[in-house]
Design a protein around this motif. Sequence first.
Motif, short mmCIF file in Angstrom:
data_model
loop_
_atom_site.label_atom_id
_atom_site.label_comp_id
_atom_site.label_asym_id
_atom_site.label_seq_id
_atom_site.Cartn_x
_atom_site.Cartn_y
_atom_site.Cartn_z
N GLY A 47 46.42 39.25 24.08
CA GLY A 47 46.84 37.90 24.41
C GLY A 47 46.86 37.61 25.90
O GLY A 47 47.48 36.65 26.35
N LYS A 48 46.16 38.42 26.68
CA LYS A 48 46.11 38.22 28.13
C LYS A 48 44.88 37.39 28.50
O LYS A 48 43.77 37.62 28.00
CB LYS A 48 46.02 39.55 28.88
CG LYS A 48 47.21 40.45 28.68
CD LYS A 48 48.39 39.96 29.47
CE LYS A 48 49.52 40.98 29.37
NZ LYS A 48 50.72 40.51 30.03
N VAL A 49 45.09 36.40 29.37
CA VAL A 49 44.00 35.61 29.94
C VAL A 49 44.05 35.80 31.45
O VAL A 49 45.12 35.80 32.05
CB VAL A 49 44.15 34.11 29.58
CG1 VAL A 49 43.16 33.27 30.37
CG2 VAL A 49 43.97 33.90 28.09
N PHE A 50 42.87 35.96 32.05
CA PHE A 50 42.74 36.15 33.49
C PHE A 50 41.85 35.03 34.02
O PHE A 50 40.77 34.80 33.49
CB PHE A 50 42.10 37.51 33.79
CG PHE A 50 42.82 38.64 33.14
CD1 PHE A 50 43.84 39.31 33.81
CD2 PHE A 50 42.52 39.04 31.85
CE1 PHE A 50 44.53 40.36 33.21
CE2 PHE A 50 43.19 40.09 31.24
CZ PHE A 50 44.20 40.74 31.93
N CYS A 51 42.31 34.33 35.05
CA CYS A 51 41.57 33.21 35.63
C CYS A 51 41.27 33.48 37.10
O CYS A 51 42.17 33.85 37.85
CB CYS A 51 42.36 31.91 35.54
SG CYS A 51 42.81 31.42 33.87
N LEU A 52 40.01 33.26 37.48
CA LEU A 52 39.59 33.39 38.86
C LEU A 52 39.45 31.99 39.44
O LEU A 52 38.79 31.13 38.85
CB LEU A 52 38.26 34.12 38.94
CG LEU A 52 37.65 34.30 40.33
CD1 LEU A 52 38.54 35.18 41.20
CD2 LEU A 52 36.24 34.88 40.20
N SER A 53 40.08 31.77 40.59
CA SER A 53 40.03 30.44 41.19
C SER A 53 40.00 30.55 42.71
O SER A 53 40.22 31.62 43.28
CB SER A 53 41.24 29.61 40.77
OG SER A 53 42.44 30.21 41.22
N SER A 54 39.73 29.42 43.35
CA SER A 54 39.86 29.31 44.78
C SER A 54 40.67 28.06 45.07
O SER A 54 40.66 27.10 44.28
CB SER A 54 38.49 29.23 45.46
OG SER A 54 37.75 28.14 44.96
N GLY A 55 41.39 28.09 46.18
CA GLY A 55 42.23 26.95 46.51
C GLY A 55 43.05 27.21 47.75
O GLY A 55 42.98 28.29 48.33
N PRO A 56 43.85 26.22 48.13
CA PRO A 56 44.62 26.36 49.36
C PRO A 56 45.80 27.34 49.27
O PRO A 56 46.07 28.05 50.23
CB PRO A 56 45.10 24.94 49.65
CG PRO A 56 45.04 24.23 48.35
CD PRO A 56 43.97 24.90 47.54
#
Length: 83
Positions: A47-56
């Motif tokens: 049930g683990k979700v991993f999200c890659l993002s960029s931002g301030p």
Amino acid sequence: MARFMDVHSGFVGVTAIQLREAHERDLAIEADEGVHFERAWLDPSTGKVFCLSSGPTKESVMRVHERAGHATAEVYELAIEIA
């Protein structure tokens, strides 16, 4: 822009279609916070979700996820990367 990896729990049994829908909710509002969600991974058995993002900031990532309906406090800045 900084890069971030965040972790969500409680997605046991979620399908790829459901993950796509959750990701699209992030994409629909990400510009409000200056964030871009690049991709997401799911381990349906844990049930683990991993999200890659960029931002301030990590707080901006957290705000998008909260507004999209899947809040998490587990956001990590990826300060060092090697290939």
